[in-house]
Design an enzyme around this catalytic site. Structure first.
Site, PDB file in Angstrom:
ATOM      1  N   LEU A 155       0.875  -1.170   0.000  1.00 32.54           N
ATOM      2  CA  LEU A 155       0.000   0.000   0.000  1.00 32.54           C
ATOM      3  C   LEU A 155       0.911   1.218   0.000  1.00 32.54           C
ATOM      4  O   LEU A 155       1.925   1.236   0.709  1.00 32.54           O
ATOM      5  CB  LEU A 155      -0.904   0.033   1.234  1.00 32.54           C
ATOM      6  CG  LEU A 155      -1.963  -1.071   1.364  1.00 32.54           C
ATOM      7  CD1 LEU A 155      -2.665  -0.958   2.717  1.00 32.54           C
ATOM      8  CD2 LEU A 155      -2.978  -1.009   0.233  1.00 32.54           C
ATOM      9  N   ASP A 156       0.572   2.238  -0.803  1.00 33.05           N
ATOM     10  CA  ASP A 156       1.448   3.403  -0.830  1.00 33.05           C
ATOM     11  C   ASP A 156       1.373   4.150   0.495  1.00 33.05           C
ATOM     12  O   ASP A 156       0.492   3.915   1.328  1.00 33.05           O
ATOM     13  CB  ASP A 156       1.154   4.309  -2.030  1.00 33.05           C
ATOM     14  CG  ASP A 156      -0.233   4.921  -1.997  1.00 33.05           C
ATOM     15  OD1 ASP A 156      -0.572   5.527  -0.975  1.00 33.05           O
ATOM     16  OD2 ASP A 156      -0.967   4.806  -2.998  1.00 33.05           O
ATOM     17  N   ALA A 157       2.310   5.065   0.693  1.00 28.31           N
ATOM     18  CA  ALA A 157       2.461   5.718   1.998  1.00 28.31           C
ATOM     19  C   ALA A 157       1.193   6.430   2.451  1.00 28.31           C
ATOM     20  O   ALA A 157       0.875   6.454   3.645  1.00 28.31           O
ATOM     21  CB  ALA A 157       3.631   6.706   1.954  1.00 28.31           C
TER      22      ALA A 157
END
Length: 321
Positions: free
Chosen positions: A108-110
């Site tokens: 999952l991106d930041a």
């Protein structure tokens, strides 16, 4: 034995195939003293394999119980084991284990929060991540701007992104006020920032994104941000059967549904919450660690809107049964 090196190492629990391929490309893996190359096959059971100079076992983890964690990733954490800038990572709060390590099932991106699975089985992680498996991922997304029926139709039919066609399997309106609207959306692959890019293709900005489901595994409402829980045998075997792996016969969890077990579960949950708070306080007080921990939301409030469609805006496509 004659199998690709990354497959042998994944089965032995040293990471997912994707992670191991990256290590091989970087020249960090050797076989019998020679730097390995991607695509190399392991012909000898007695070969000496090293990762970063350390000898590792290539024996399959047949006797090791497959474990899976469900982790509630907060916004701001990175999906990497180590960050050179000292930022928080999803591995910082996971429980320590001996003789193995946690492997993330995708990323999952930041700026995205929500459900992230971890397992000790590299082959399970690899199969779940592979696009051919078409495992559904469901997200709760808040968007900023006008969302018309035509935009929703485009997102369901499919749009051309820079890396190919993409679409939502399902879109369900979940409410909103003014120009802020919330939807549940479903995709069945894990391309980089796919949900955000799909909305952006329609001129709509995503202001918040949270994964709430992976396959039939849902984010537990009782799990705090930064907290984790171990999946039971039924859930583990659901994931294994989903990707055609043999089921496990036992789990490290005691699943007896008695009063003592429920008390232990409550105690464990309280310990997790306290550990999360201590971790956040320690991070905030440590020089060089950037960012504050996300503010806690009050429990509840989301699920009640899930099966209701606001009167002021209707999705052009009904959710699947």
């Amino acid at each position: 034995m004659s199998e690709k090196l990354q497959k042998v190492l994944a089965r032995a629990g040293h990471g997912s195939r994707r992670e191991l391929e990256a290590l091989i490309r970087a020249g960090r893996v050797s076989v019998n003293g020679k730097v390995a190359v991607l695509g190399e096959r392991l012909e000898d059971d007695n070969a000496v394999v090293r990762i970063d100079g350390h000898v590792v076992s290539v024996k399959a983890q047949e006797e090791v119980i497959c474990r899976v964690l469900a982790y509630y990733k907060p916004e701001g954490e990175l999906c990497t084991r180590h960050d050179p800038e000292g930022r928080r990572t999803v591995f910082d709060r996971l429980p320590k284990i001996r003789g193995s390590r946690w492997i993330s099932v995708g990323r999952l991106d930041a700026n995205t929060s929500g459900l992230l699975l971890f397992t000790t089985d590299g082959e399970l992680a690899n199969r779940l991540m592979h696009p051919s498996r078409q495992v559904e991922r469901e997200y709760l997304v808040r968007v900023f701007g006008d969302v018309t029926e035509e935009k929703v139709r485009n997102l369901v039919r499919g749009v051309q992104l820079e890396d190919g066609m993409a679409r939502f399997e399902d879109v369900m309106y979940a409410g909103g006020e003014g120009i802020n609207h919330t939807f549940y959306v479903v995709i069945n692959e894990g391309r980089n920032r796919e949900v955000r890019r799909l909305w952006e293709s329609q001129g709509t900005t995503v202001s918040r994104l949270k994964r709430v489901r992976y396959g039939d595994i849902f984010l537990d409402k009782k799990l705090p941000r930064g907290g984790w829980m171990e999946l039971d045998l039924k859930q583990v075997n659901y994931l294994r059967e989903l990707v055609e792996l043999r089921p496990e016969k036992e789990t490290v969890l005691n699943m007896a549904p008695d009063a003592a077990t429920r008390k232990r579960e409550r105690t464990r949950s309280q310990k997790i919450r306290r550990a999360v708070r201590r971790h956040e306080e320690r991070i905030s007080a440590t020089p060089g660690r950037s960012g504050k921990a996300p503010a806690r939301r009050k429990p509840g409030g989301e699920s009640s809107t899930r099966n209701k469609v606001a009167n002021q805006q209707q999705s052009s496509r009904k959710p699947r049964g």
